[in-house]
Design an enzyme around this catalytic site. Structure first.
Site, PDB file in Angstrom:
ATOM      1  N   GLY A  55      65.407  15.252 -15.239  1.00 25.03           N
ATOM      2  CA  GLY A  55      65.960  14.539 -15.038  1.00 25.03           C
ATOM      3  C   GLY A  55      67.039  15.003 -14.695  1.00 25.03           C
ATOM      4  N   CYS A  82      61.889  20.385 -18.209  1.00 26.38           N
ATOM      5  CA  CYS A  82      63.527  20.468 -18.192  1.00 26.38           C
ATOM      6  C   CYS A  82      64.256  19.761 -18.341  1.00 26.38           C
ATOM      7  CB  CYS A  82      63.745  20.146 -16.735  1.00 26.38           C
ATOM      8  SG  CYS A  82      64.856  21.082 -15.522  1.00 26.38           S
ATOM      9  N   TYR A  83      64.763  18.910 -17.819  1.00 23.23           N
ATOM     10  CA  TYR A  83      65.859  17.663 -18.951  1.00 23.23           C
ATOM     11  C   TYR A  83      65.385  17.712 -19.942  1.00 23.23           C
ATOM     12  CZ  TYR A  83      69.365  13.950 -20.034  1.00 23.23           C
ATOM     13  OH  TYR A  83      69.981  13.253 -20.496  1.00 23.23           O
ATOM     14  N   ASP A 227      43.801   1.102   0.493  1.00 26.67           N
ATOM     15  CA  ASP A 227      44.679   0.122  -1.094  1.00 26.67           C
ATOM     16  C   ASP A 227      43.512  -1.104  -0.342  1.00 26.67           C
ATOM     17  OD1 ASP A 227      46.365   1.984  -1.255  1.00 26.67           O
ATOM     18  OD2 ASP A 227      47.627   1.134  -1.474  1.00 26.67           O
TER      19      ASP A 227
END
Ligand code: XMP
Length: 515
Positions: A55, A82-83, A227
């Site tokens: 983040g 990471c964060y 889709d």
């Protein structure tokens, strides 16, 4: 949903969906939820493991996103990335510091201790780093398992509590053995068996659609995109003729596209569904005449589409279910809130308000795009359709700069057709990893010379980008030789064009489409 599940808690990093996709590539189902999901909700969700994402924040900033500390006592394995790695240290009395310089890019990491996370991973391996803050000392009872030249704690863990943390990003391709690490977490640490398989999904979805729909009548807006096509085929396998698909040809499709959709889904196609094609080009051109502002064009196309569909739906009468091709990225709620609207997307979102129906069904709601494609292949849809590049709802309407006329649509269809044909012939979509490529009719005319005559014709722009998430994109370095062939063919074969330009702008600052 009976599958074993992982939970990805989103702290706002750019790779959040990528983490979830990688876990699913390990054959384990997982969902992305905001970082502040309550402990009660987490327990109810019952994950086999939890991943904290990266983040943009600093743990010590006021108001930065954190988790309830009770999550560390649930006896559920955790992996912080990471964060997320810093969050684990910060909340367990380790230390996080701000470095003077950032560590960014491909970095060599040395693994120092045996770890379940690094089973079969080389002792020295390349990882992707992107951080300024770092863990300077790990919490009590945690041990450091890897480091880099500049980062004293590249990974650490508490094996007993099954809590793991990595400063780098195992989910991105640049981390050479990242998939091995994620798979180690999923299988060696969380003890998953890997029961998320596309063929199972297809079978259970068809069964549950049958059960839910019974004898009901179902209506689907089919665009010919991946889709809605996959959704339609899933339904047709479940309920056959109880399904009616309405295909609105707004006259802004690529060359031959309307006929191709009809060939697959229409009377002579292989699927036993009711298929209605509405050729509404003239209505759209009339409404768009003289309109040049991109957002206005988008809105006109979107609302006219809904009107045409409404008229058709009225003829069909009340239906029990309306199908929407919603996929998982549309459902995920970001941990850090929504960002600004750059363009109003046309995703048939207004249909529910004009169709007389009882309930919406979204058979692809749980799937990422790559999984939708796998379902399409499993169902036997042709490759050309399953691996079709994205095409915006407003179609060529946002690829003709300025006002739209039939003449301009025809010019663009021809130029775009040549561009796509040559890229495919040279196999550049695979060789250069092109995610999306198309031609644009700029509203610019310029002077040229053909034979002995002066011309004053349109300039066509070519665009080709590589991207993994369509949020950012790089322009593709198409070889000059191919550009040369394409440019010559377009100018020689398409009346009204005397100049071809190549767009070498990334996103940001440009967007992928011109409008
Ligand atoms: P931009 O131009 O915003 O495009 O960089 C990002 C991706 O989205 C596609 N796109 C759309 N897709 N309805 C869609 O379903 C739309 O209205 C629409 N507009 C753009 C675009 O082709 C690219 O893949």
């Amino acid at each position: 949903m009976q599958n074993e599940k992982l939970l990805v808690l989103d702290f706002g990093g750019q790779y959040n969906q990528l983490i979830a996709r990688r876990i699913r590539e390990c054959s384990v189902y997982c969902e992305v939820h905001p970082y502040n999901m309550s402990i009660e909700e987490i327990i109810k969700y019952n994950p086999k493991g939890i991943i904290f994402t990266g983040g943009p924040n600093s743990v010590f900033e006021k108001g930065s996103p954190l988790v309830d500390k009770k999550v560390f006592d649930l006896n559920i394995p955790i992996l912080g990335i990471c964060y997320g790695c810093q969050v684990i240290a910060y909340l367990n009395d380790g230390k996080v510091k701000h470095a003077i310089t950032s560590e960014y890019g491909k970095i060599n990491v040395s693994i120092k201790k045996d770890s379940k996370l690094f089973k079969d991973v080389s002792v020295n391996t390349i990882v992707w780093m992107s951080h300024t803050d770092y863990v300077s000392s790990v919490p009590k009872n945690y041990k450091i398992t890897a480091l880099t030249e500049n980062c004293p704690v590249a990974s650490y863990e508490n094996e007993k509590k099954k809590i793991y943390a990595v400063q780098f990003h195992p989910e991105v391709m640049h981390t050479v053995e990242g998939m091995k690490m994620l798979s180690n977490f999923v299988y060696n640490v969380c003890g998953c068996n890997g029961d998320w398989k596309i063929n199972n999904f297809v079978k259970t979805t068809i069964d549950s659609l049958k059960e839910k729909i019974g004898n009901g009548k179902v209506l689907c807006a089919l665009s010919g995109g991946v889709d809605s096509s996959v959704a339609a085929v899933l339904l047709s396998k479940a309920i056959g003729k109880q399904l009616t698909c309405v295909f609105v040809d707004h006259g802004l499709l690529r060359k031959n596209e309307g006929d191709e959709v009809e060939a697959i889904f229409g009377e002579k196609g292989r699927y036993k569904l009711n298929f209605v094609r509405i050729n509404a080009a003239e209505r759209f051109y009339e409404k768009l005449a003289g309109v040049t502002e991109p957002e206005e064009k988008r809105k006109i196309i979107g609302s006219e589409f809904i009107k045409v569909f409404e008229e058709e739906a009225k003829k069909i009468g009340a239906v029990d279910f309306l199908v929407q091709g919603t996929i998982y990225p549309d459902v995920i709620e970001s941990g850090l809130g929504k960002s600004a609207t750059i363009k109003s997307h046309h995703n048939v979102g207004g249909l529910p308000s004009v169709v007389n129906f009882k309930e919406i069904i979204e058979p692809l709601r749980l799937l990422f795009k790559d999984e939708v494609r796998k379902v399409g292949s499993e169902l036997g849809l042709p490759e050309t359709l399953v691996y079709r590049q994205p095409f915006p709802g407003p179609g060529l309407g946002v690829r003709i700069v300025g006002d739209i006329t039939l003449e301009k649509v025809k010019i663009l269809q021809e130029a775009d057709f040549i561009f796509r044909e040559e890229i495919r012939k040279a196999e550049l979509d695979k060789k250069c990893n092109i995610s999306q490529y198309f031609a644009v009719l700029t509203n610019m005319r310029s002077v040229g010379v053909m034979g002995d005559f002066r011309t004053y014709d349109y300039a066509i722009a070519l665009r080709a980008v590589e991207t993994s998430d369509f949020m950012t994109a790089d322009w593709v370095r198409i070889p000059y030789e191919t550009l040369d062939i394409i440019s010559r063919r377009i100018v020689n074969e398409v009346n009204g064009v005397n100049r071809v330009l190549y767009d070498c702008t990334s996103k940001p600052p440009a967007t992928i489409e011109f409008e």
